[in-house]
Scaffold this active site. Structure first.
Site, PDB file in Angstrom:
ATOM      1  N   HIS A   7     -18.278   4.443 -48.520  1.00  9.35           N
ATOM      2  CA  HIS A   7     -18.380   3.044 -49.678  1.00  9.35           C
ATOM      3  C   HIS A   7     -17.071   4.014 -50.470  1.00  9.35           C
ATOM      4  O   HIS A   7     -16.342   4.491 -50.529  1.00  9.35           O
ATOM      5  CB  HIS A   7     -19.511   3.982 -50.418  1.00  9.35           C
ATOM      6  CG  HIS A   7     -19.239   2.783 -51.576  1.00  9.35           C
ATOM      7  ND1 HIS A   7     -20.975   1.870 -52.016  1.00  9.35           N
ATOM      8  CD2 HIS A   7     -19.147   2.704 -53.386  1.00  9.35           C
ATOM      9  CE1 HIS A   7     -20.131   0.906 -52.757  1.00  9.35           C
ATOM     10  NE2 HIS A   7     -19.651   1.869 -53.796  1.00  9.35           N
TER      11      HIS A   7
ATOM     12  N   ASP B 109     -14.699   1.708 -53.366  1.00  8.96           N
ATOM     13  CA  ASP B 109     -13.995   0.232 -54.361  1.00  8.96           C
ATOM     14  C   ASP B 109     -12.494  -0.505 -54.813  1.00  8.96           C
ATOM     15  O   ASP B 109     -12.917  -1.321 -55.216  1.00  8.96           O
ATOM     16  CB  ASP B 109     -14.579   1.094 -55.965  1.00  8.96           C
ATOM     17  CG  ASP B 109     -16.153   1.411 -55.202  1.00  8.96           C
ATOM     18  OD1 ASP B 109     -16.940  -0.396 -55.362  1.00  8.96           O
ATOM     19  OD2 ASP B 109     -16.574   2.017 -55.821  1.00  8.96           O
TER      20      ASP B 109
ATOM     21  N   GLU C 236     -23.395  -3.322 -53.901  1.00  5.52           N
ATOM     22  CA  GLU C 236     -23.901  -2.176 -54.419  1.00  5.52           C
ATOM     23  C   GLU C 236     -24.727  -2.857 -55.886  1.00  5.52           C
ATOM     24  O   GLU C 236     -24.282  -2.572 -56.794  1.00  5.52           O
ATOM     25  CB  GLU C 236     -22.691  -1.324 -54.879  1.00  5.52           C
ATOM     26  CG  GLU C 236     -23.142  -0.457 -55.355  1.00  5.52           C
ATOM     27  CD  GLU C 236     -21.643   0.798 -55.845  1.00  5.52           C
ATOM     28  OE1 GLU C 236     -20.833  -0.100 -55.698  1.00  5.52           O
ATOM     29  OE2 GLU C 236     -21.907   1.720 -56.208  1.00  5.52           O
TER      30      GLU C 236
ATOM     31  N   HIS D 271     -27.766  -1.432 -59.184  1.00  7.68           N
ATOM     32  CA  HIS D 271     -26.828   0.050 -59.519  1.00  7.68           C
ATOM     33  C   HIS D 271     -27.197   0.557 -60.703  1.00  7.68           C
ATOM     34  O   HIS D 271     -27.902   1.241 -60.697  1.00  7.68           O
ATOM     35  CB  HIS D 271     -25.878  -1.189 -59.813  1.00  7.68           C
ATOM     36  CG  HIS D 271     -24.441  -0.523 -59.769  1.00  7.68           C
ATOM     37  ND1 HIS D 271     -23.585  -0.171 -60.674  1.00  7.68           N
ATOM     38  CD2 HIS D 271     -23.521   0.466 -58.742  1.00  7.68           C
ATOM     39  CE1 HIS D 271     -22.560   0.998 -60.931  1.00  7.68           C
ATOM     40  NE2 HIS D 271     -22.593   0.776 -59.798  1.00  7.68           N
TER      41      HIS D 271
ATOM     42  N   HIS E 182     -27.602   4.924 -55.956  1.00  6.23           N
ATOM     43  CA  HIS E 182     -27.885   4.956 -57.674  1.00  6.23           C
ATOM     44  C   HIS E 182     -29.587   4.500 -57.697  1.00  6.23           C
ATOM     45  O   HIS E 182     -29.878   4.078 -59.057  1.00  6.23           O
ATOM     46  CB  HIS E 182     -27.111   3.418 -57.359  1.00  6.23           C
ATOM     47  CG  HIS E 182     -25.558   3.351 -57.479  1.00  6.23           C
ATOM     48  ND1 HIS E 182     -25.248   4.188 -58.703  1.00  6.23           N
ATOM     49  CD2 HIS E 182     -24.843   3.324 -56.745  1.00  6.23           C
ATOM     50  CE1 HIS E 182     -23.647   3.906 -58.517  1.00  6.23           C
ATOM     51  NE2 HIS E 182     -23.424   3.889 -57.693  1.00  6.23           N
TER      52      HIS E 182
ATOM     53  N   HIS F 279     -23.433   6.741 -50.852  1.00  6.66           N
ATOM     54  CA  HIS F 279     -22.296   7.596 -51.406  1.00  6.66           C
ATOM     55  C   HIS F 279     -23.497   8.323 -52.202  1.00  6.66           C
ATOM     56  O   HIS F 279     -23.110   7.751 -53.501  1.00  6.66           O
ATOM     57  CB  HIS F 279     -21.402   6.724 -52.243  1.00  6.66           C
ATOM     58  CG  HIS F 279     -21.831   5.338 -53.116  1.00  6.66           C
ATOM     59  ND1 HIS F 279     -22.362   4.437 -53.147  1.00  6.66           N
ATOM     60  CD2 HIS F 279     -21.092   5.287 -54.032  1.00  6.66           C
ATOM     61  CE1 HIS F 279     -22.972   3.448 -54.145  1.00  6.66           C
ATOM     62  NE2 HIS F 279     -22.141   3.878 -55.224  1.00  6.66           N
TER      63      HIS F 279
ATOM     64  N   ASP G 162     -16.316   7.400 -51.766  1.00  6.64           N
ATOM     65  CA  ASP G 162     -16.540   6.842 -53.124  1.00  6.64           C
ATOM     66  C   ASP G 162     -14.825   6.603 -53.798  1.00  6.64           C
ATOM     67  O   ASP G 162     -14.584   6.549 -55.271  1.00  6.64           O
ATOM     68  CB  ASP G 162     -17.183   7.106 -54.488  1.00  6.64           C
ATOM     69  CG  ASP G 162     -17.811   6.175 -55.417  1.00  6.64           C
ATOM     70  OD1 ASP G 162     -17.562   4.876 -55.212  1.00  6.64           O
ATOM     71  OD2 ASP G 162     -18.463   6.741 -56.257  1.00  6.64           O
TER      72      ASP G 162
HETATM   73 ZN   LIG Z   1     -21.391   3.515 -57.072  1.00  4.66          ZN
END
Ligand SMILES: [Zn+2]
Length: 407
Positions: free
Chosen positions: A33, A35, A141, A168, A209, A230, A338
Site C-alpha cells: 500500500h 498513497d 481502497e 475504508h 480497515h 496495510h 502505507d
Molecule cells: Zn488505509
C-alpha cells in the site's frame, strides 16, 4: 574470552547490512500500500508531469515520502499503488474519482518507463523485477468506490486493479469499517456476492480497515486467500483497525498475508497517546493537527518542542512482523508501509521508501533466516497472488454474479 566475544560481535555486525543488500537485490520488497497517487492529486493539483519522481521529493513545498532514488535505495521491487478516494465521496462521483486516480498512477508509471512498469500477475512482477524495474499494481481502497455495482468492480479488474479493500473508514450497507458503527454486522448478502465475484475474476479481497466481524465474514466467504494490505497487530498497539490474534490465526489458516503498516499510531501505544494529546491540543487552539514537523501550524511546532515524539523505530516494526509471524505463521506476513498515506511521519530513519532494509536488518539480528526474510519481502504476497489467480482460472465458465446493492 569477553574480548574475543566482542571481536566476534564487531565482525558479525557489518555483515548484516551487506547480507540484507544481497538478499533484497535478489528478492526486493513488494509493498501492499502506497498513497502517492492521492498525494499528487492533493499536493500538485493532479498535475502528474510536474512531479519529478527522479528527483528528491522531500524538497517539494508539499513533500512526498516516495521518489525513485529512495525506492531504489529501499530495494522496492513491487508496489500496489492505492487509488484511494475519501470515504465521503460516494455515488457516481466515487467511480469518476477512482478513474482519475487510476489515470494518475498510469501517468506517473508512463512518465518513468525506466523505473516502473504496470503489472497484474505474479509472473508480471517477476518479469519486471528481472528487468530492474518496480512492478506497479493498483489497489482500490474501499467498497464505496464501486457504488454498489458489480459491473464497476469487473471494469476495475479490466483496468488492472489487483485488490479491493472492502471498506475504508466508513461502514457501507454491505460491509462494516473498523472505525465506524456496524451496518451490515459482518457482510450482507450483497457483501458475500462482492467477495464471490472478486474470487471469480481474480481480484484479491483486502481486509485492512474492516471491522472484526466483517473480516471474519470475508474469511468465511472467500474461496481464495485474502490480504491485509496495510495492517499491524492489535496485541501490540490497540488501534481498532489493527488485527487481533484470533483473526491473525484465521488469516494464516486461510493462506493469506498480513502486510505490516509503518504508521506509528498502529505500531506504538506510547505514540498513540502522544498523538491523541497533540490532536486535542490542536483542536483547543483551532489549528489542524494532521501534519508533523515543518508543515505544522506555529502553535503545534511549539507544542512539539515541549512534547518530544515517542521513539518508534525499525525495531518497533520488527516487533509487529515477528508477532504476525508467530501467531499467523511466517508464511503469512508481508510489508505494507502505507507511505504517503502517513505523510510527515513514520519510524525513525524510515520516513520514506528507502526505509525497508532497516526492518530486514533488525529481523536478521534477531536470527531470521534468509528463507524467512524472502517470504516477508515478496514470497508470501506472490503466493497469495498465484492462489487467487488459480481460483479465478478454476472459475472460468462461471457466469458473472448478477447483483446490485439494495438502495
Ligand atoms: Zn488505509
Amino acid at each position: 574470552m569477553i574480548a574475543l566475544a566482542l571481536l566476534a560481535a564487531a565482525q558479525a555486525a557489518p555483515a548484516i547490512p551487506a547480507r540484507i543488500e544481497r538478499l533484497l537485490t535478489r528478492a526486493p520488497v513488494i509493498d501492499g500500500h502506497n498513497d502517492l497517487a492521492w498525494e499528487i492529486r492533493e499536493g500538485a493539483n493532479a498535475k502528474v508531469e510536474t512531479v519529478d519522481l527522479k528527483a528528491d521529493t522531500t524538497k517539494r513545498p508539499h513533500p512526498l515520502q516516495t521518489d525513485i532514488p529512495r525506492a531504489r535505495a529501499g530495494h522496492l521491487g513491487g508496489q500496489f499503488w492505492s487509488v484511494y478516494i475519501p470515504a465521503s465521496i460516494t455515488g457516481p462521483a466515487a467511480v469518476e474519482t477512482t478513474l482519475e486516480e487510476i489515470d494518475i498512477v498510469r501517468r506517473f508509471v508512463a512518465a518513468n518507463p525506466d523505473a516502473f512498469a504496470m503489472a497484474t500477475t505474479a509472473d508480471d512482477i517477476r518479469r519486471i523485477q528481472k528487468s530492474g524495474r518496480i512492478a506497479s499494481l493498483l489497489g482500490v481502497e474501499g467498497g464505496h468506490q464501486i457504488d454498489g455495482r458489480l459491473s464497476v468492480l469487473r471494469e476495475y479488474k479490466a483496468l488492472g486493479v489487483g485488490y479491493m479493500t472492502l471498506t475504508h473508514s466508513k461502514s457501507l450497507d454491505w460491509a462494516d469499517s473498523a472505525t465506524d458503527g456496524p451496518r451490515a454486522n459482518g457482510l450482507s448478502d450483497f457483501g458475500r456476492k462482492v467477495v464471490a465475484e472478486m474470487n471469480r475474476i481474480g481480484m484479491i479481497v483486502d481486509v485492512s480497515h474492516v471491522s472484526d466481524a466483517t473480516m471474519a465474514a470475508a474469511l468465511a466467504a472467500s474461496k481464495a486467500p485474502v490480504m491485509a494490505s496495510h495492517s499491524s497487530a492489535r496485541a501490540l498497539a490497540d488501534a481498532p483497525r489493527n488485527i487481533p490474534d484470533d483473526l491473525l490465526r484465521a488469516i494464516g489458516a486461510n493462506g493469506g498475508v498480513v502486510m505490516v503498516n509503518f504508521y506509528p499510531a498502529f505500531l506504538s501505544r506510547q505514540w498513540r497517546a502522544w498523538d491523541k494529546a497533540r490532536t486535542d491540543y490542536a483542536k483547543s487552539v483551532g489549528v489542524p493537527a494532521d501534519v508533523y514537523g515543518p508543515r505544522s501550524a506555529a502553535p503545534l511546532v511549539a507544542w512539539d518542542a515541549a512534547h518530544p515524539e515517542p521513539l518508534v523505530t525499525a525495531a518497533t516494526v520488527a516487533d509487529h512482523v515477528a508477532h504476525v509471524a508467530r501467531v499467523a505463521g511466517v508464511d503469512h506476513v508481508g510489508i505494507g508501509g502505507d507511505y504517503d498515506g502517513i505523510s510527515g511521519t513514520g519510524p525513525v530513519g524510515m520516513k520514506g521508501v528507502d526505509g525497508y532494509p532497516k526492518v530486514f536488518a533488525e529481523l536478521a539480528r534477531r536470527g531470521w533466516s534468509d528463507t524467512d526474510l524472502v517470504k516477508l519481502s515478496q514470497g508470501n504476497i506472490l503466493r497469495v497472488m498465484e492462489r487467487v489467480e488459480a481460483v479465478a482460472k478454476a472459475s472460468a465458465g462461471m457466469p458473472p454474479v448478477d447483483a446490485t446493492a439494495p438502495n
